[in-house]
Design an enzyme around this catalytic site. Structure first.
Site, PDB file in Angstrom:
ATOM      1  N   ARG A  39      -2.197  -1.429  -3.846  1.00 28.09           N
ATOM      2  CA  ARG A  39      -3.204  -0.446  -3.929  1.00 28.09           C
ATOM      3  C   ARG A  39      -2.972   0.634  -4.940  1.00 28.09           C
ATOM      4  O   ARG A  39      -1.981   1.304  -5.015  1.00 28.09           O
ATOM      5  CB  ARG A  39      -3.555   0.351  -2.499  1.00 28.09           C
ATOM      6  CG  ARG A  39      -4.439   1.437  -2.556  1.00 28.09           C
ATOM      7  CD  ARG A  39      -4.272   2.272  -1.283  1.00 28.09           C
ATOM      8  NE  ARG A  39      -5.218   3.188  -1.295  1.00 28.09           N
ATOM      9  CZ  ARG A  39      -4.845   4.564  -0.566  1.00 28.09           C
ATOM     10  NH1 ARG A  39      -3.795   4.751  -0.337  1.00 28.09           N
ATOM     11  NH2 ARG A  39      -5.621   5.551  -0.947  1.00 28.09           N
ATOM     12  N   HIS A  92     -10.916   5.857  -1.632  1.00 24.33           N
ATOM     13  CA  HIS A  92     -10.976   5.293  -0.367  1.00 24.33           C
ATOM     14  C   HIS A  92     -11.987   4.007  -0.575  1.00 24.33           C
ATOM     15  O   HIS A  92     -12.545   3.677   0.493  1.00 24.33           O
ATOM     16  CB  HIS A  92     -11.558   6.181   0.764  1.00 24.33           C
ATOM     17  CG  HIS A  92     -10.705   7.283   1.061  1.00 24.33           C
ATOM     18  ND1 HIS A  92     -11.082   8.508   1.220  1.00 24.33           N
ATOM     19  CD2 HIS A  92      -9.299   7.159   1.280  1.00 24.33           C
ATOM     20  CE1 HIS A  92      -9.932   9.398   1.508  1.00 24.33           C
ATOM     21  NE2 HIS A  92      -8.981   8.633   1.600  1.00 24.33           N
ATOM     22  N   ARG A 139      -3.611  16.158  15.871  1.00 27.79           N
ATOM     23  CA  ARG A 139      -3.203  16.111  17.278  1.00 27.79           C
ATOM     24  C   ARG A 139      -2.482  17.386  17.343  1.00 27.79           C
ATOM     25  O   ARG A 139      -2.783  17.807  18.577  1.00 27.79           O
ATOM     26  CB  ARG A 139      -2.217  14.951  17.001  1.00 27.79           C
ATOM     27  CG  ARG A 139      -3.181  13.338  16.914  1.00 27.79           C
ATOM     28  CD  ARG A 139      -2.094  12.211  16.761  1.00 27.79           C
ATOM     29  NE  ARG A 139      -1.366  12.402  15.646  1.00 27.79           N
ATOM     30  CZ  ARG A 139      -0.844  11.546  15.059  1.00 27.79           C
ATOM     31  NH1 ARG A 139      -0.541  10.384  15.711  1.00 27.79           N
ATOM     32  NH2 ARG A 139       0.008  11.704  14.049  1.00 27.79           N
ATOM     33  N   ASN A 196       0.810  -1.302  -0.128  1.00 28.82           N
ATOM     34  CA  ASN A 196       0.026  -0.027  -0.170  1.00 28.82           C
ATOM     35  C   ASN A 196       0.912   1.281  -0.112  1.00 28.82           C
ATOM     36  O   ASN A 196       1.269   1.798   0.908  1.00 28.82           O
ATOM     37  CB  ASN A 196      -0.968  -0.128   1.211  1.00 28.82           C
ATOM     38  CG  ASN A 196      -1.891   0.852   1.254  1.00 28.82           C
ATOM     39  OD1 ASN A 196      -1.850   2.160   0.664  1.00 28.82           O
ATOM     40  ND2 ASN A 196      -3.020   0.854   2.239  1.00 28.82           N
ATOM     41  N   LYS A 231       3.140   0.994   3.273  1.00 28.61           N
ATOM     42  CA  LYS A 231       2.873  -0.087   4.153  1.00 28.61           C
ATOM     43  C   LYS A 231       2.590  -1.652   3.449  1.00 28.61           C
ATOM     44  O   LYS A 231       2.548  -1.630   2.393  1.00 28.61           O
ATOM     45  CB  LYS A 231       1.295   0.385   4.787  1.00 28.61           C
ATOM     46  CG  LYS A 231       1.312   1.520   5.416  1.00 28.61           C
ATOM     47  CD  LYS A 231      -0.012   2.033   5.580  1.00 28.61           C
ATOM     48  CE  LYS A 231      -0.317   3.364   6.205  1.00 28.61           C
ATOM     49  NZ  LYS A 231      -1.868   3.810   6.603  1.00 28.61           N
ATOM     50  N   ARG A 286      -4.553  19.590   1.649  1.00 27.89           N
ATOM     51  CA  ARG A 286      -5.620  20.002   0.441  1.00 27.89           C
ATOM     52  C   ARG A 286      -6.708  20.671   0.833  1.00 27.89           C
ATOM     53  O   ARG A 286      -7.362  20.682   1.737  1.00 27.89           O
ATOM     54  CB  ARG A 286      -5.927  18.737  -0.145  1.00 27.89           C
ATOM     55  CG  ARG A 286      -5.107  17.497  -0.384  1.00 27.89           C
ATOM     56  CD  ARG A 286      -5.554  16.292  -0.950  1.00 27.89           C
ATOM     57  NE  ARG A 286      -4.543  15.232  -1.053  1.00 27.89           N
ATOM     58  CZ  ARG A 286      -4.730  13.918  -1.136  1.00 27.89           C
ATOM     59  NH1 ARG A 286      -6.117  13.597  -1.191  1.00 27.89           N
ATOM     60  NH2 ARG A 286      -3.804  13.025  -1.292  1.00 27.89           N
ATOM     61  N   GLU A 320      -7.646  -1.604   4.712  1.00 24.30           N
ATOM     62  CA  GLU A 320      -7.190  -1.500   3.366  1.00 24.30           C
ATOM     63  C   GLU A 320      -6.448  -2.954   3.018  1.00 24.30           C
ATOM     64  O   GLU A 320      -6.731  -3.511   1.855  1.00 24.30           O
ATOM     65  CB  GLU A 320      -6.683  -0.408   2.915  1.00 24.30           C
ATOM     66  CG  GLU A 320      -7.624   1.017   3.026  1.00 24.30           C
ATOM     67  CD  GLU A 320      -6.748   2.107   2.719  1.00 24.30           C
ATOM     68  OE1 GLU A 320      -7.495   3.093   2.364  1.00 24.30           O
ATOM     69  OE2 GLU A 320      -5.685   2.259   3.253  1.00 24.30           O
TER      70      GLU A 320
END
Length: 399
Positions: free
Chosen positions: A99, A187, A287, A18, A25, A243, A383
């Site tokens: 992906r 997504h 965060r 991914n 990932k 974005r 995913e």
């Protein structure tokens, strides 16, 4: 968590990859009946930066390794993944799943990668320039490192191929629409993972809020996507980490005419300098914005605008569905940020949402009160597991 039973030679193994613009990932999965069991997973982060990191965990989440190591490209990451698999004496993967963010107008199903598919993906790269070139390079590296293994394209846009014309068509002249300019949605793998986790509890009218550094809202009727917030590219819809999301097109025309910004400058502005980062001037990370909010009015505004835009889009999707039975939050912010969930749900009383503060603070499972007309739930985005499942299906791998 129970210890996975030892694998057998008859059980297929798939490596899921991914890729992001600067990260990769991965997960090694074993197929056993209807289950895709993750044997190990991890991430190479900061590719191309001065200090990259590589970490991996086992099936229980125990850390196998965490190291800082020079990794310039995804090729270095693939080599490091290969070494990890070799060092751990894991079964060799029979297939590699990737992906792919955007398949363009012709690739609307998960598929085996061959020369024709590579050409289609290269042609569609202009729709997702932050993602597709990196994914294409990764496919080539994986082919070199795992020769002879089938490679499978798992497309985020596939889930939204069911959008009706009223949702997928953009209000542009026919000559442009015939060139593939339409709403695609993204997504999709995350949405599929949510549907799989809901299983028999899948409601007739579902809204999925995938909220992370990039974010989208999807309306699902009886398991089928009927509308979604992202459009031609992943830059549209909600405001995101860096974005802008949806903008008045006149803003772009103004910037071109008055500030002489060309396409590259506009792309940099919209994709890298806007959103939470542009609003706050502090960070694209929610965060960090929470930490800065006490002293920064701009950080507070960014947080408030994000929650407002999410709630507004959820309301719009409820109209598309004719009501909503359940809202699922997923993605990094959706799964872990109780404050954002509470802020969003406080604006959804008209949809029948009644959040339970204690359940929301706990942060998993059903978050709404028992009397809430619309259920609210948190589910993880899986995913990579979806990549593994699609790869097994496309390649006909069976236990």
């Amino acid at each position: 968590m129970p210890t996975p039973a030892p694998s057998t030679d008859a059980e297929p193994h798939v490596l899921a990859l991914n890729s992001g613009s600067s990260s990769l990932k991965f997960g090694l999965y074993r197929l056993r009946g209807a289950d895709a069991i993750c044997l190990l997973s991890g991430e190479a982060d900061g590719l191309g930066e001065r200090t990259a990191s590589f970490h991996a965990v086992d099936a229980h989440g125990a850390v196998l390794l965490h190291e800082s190591t020079p990794m310039t490209t995804a090729a270095d990451a693939v080599l490091r993944i290969g070494k990890l698999l070799s060092d751990r004496a894991t079964p060799s993967p029979q297939a590699i799943g990737h992906r792919i963010v955007h398949g363009g107008p012709r690739l609307r199903q998960h598929c085996l990668i061959d020369a024709t598919v590579m050409n289609e993906l290269e042609a569609a790269a202009t729709f997702a320039p932050l993602h597709t070139p990196a994914a294409l390079a990764l496919i080539r590296y994986a082919e070199q490192h795992f020769p002879g293994r089938p490679q499978v394209a798992c497309l985020d846009t596939c889930f939204h191929a069911t959008l009706p014309p009223v949702a997928s068509t953009l209000p542009l002249p026919l000559e442009l629409r015939t060139r593939g300019i339409q709403r695609y949605g993204f997504h999709g793998l995350s949405c599929e993972s949510v549907l799989r986790q809901l299983g028999s509890q899948l409601p007739k009218r579902l809204i999925i809020a995938h909220l992370g550094n990039d974010a989208s809202i999807t309306a699902v009727r009886q398991g089928v996507s009927i509308d979604t917030s992202m459009s031609l590219t992943p830059s549209g819809g909600l405001l995101m980490g860096t974005r802008s999301g949806d903008l008045d097109p006149g803003v772009l025309i103004h910037l071109m005419r008055e500030m002489k910004l060309d396409a590259d400058a506009l792309e940099a502005l919209i994709d890298h300098r806007s959103g939470l980062l542009g609003l706050s001037g502090v960070s694209a990370d929610m965060r960090a914005l929470h930490e800065a909010s006490a002293a920064s009015a701009e950080a507070r505004l960014a947080i408030e605008m994000f929650g407002y835009r999410v709630a507004k889009e959820l309301g719009a999707m409820s109209i598309a569905l004719g009501g909503v039975d359940r809202i699922v939050f997923t993605g990094g912010i959706g799964e872990h940020d109780a404050q954002i969930r509470a802020q969003v749900c406080a604006q959804l009383a008209s949809l029948g949402v009644e959040l339970d503060p204690a359940r929301n603070a706990r942060g998993h499972g059903v978050l709404s009160q028992d009397a809430s007309r619309c259920a609210v739930q948190v589910l993880p985005s899986k995913e990579d597991e979806q990549i593994a499942r699609h790869t097994m299906d496309v390649c006909g791998l069976k236990a």
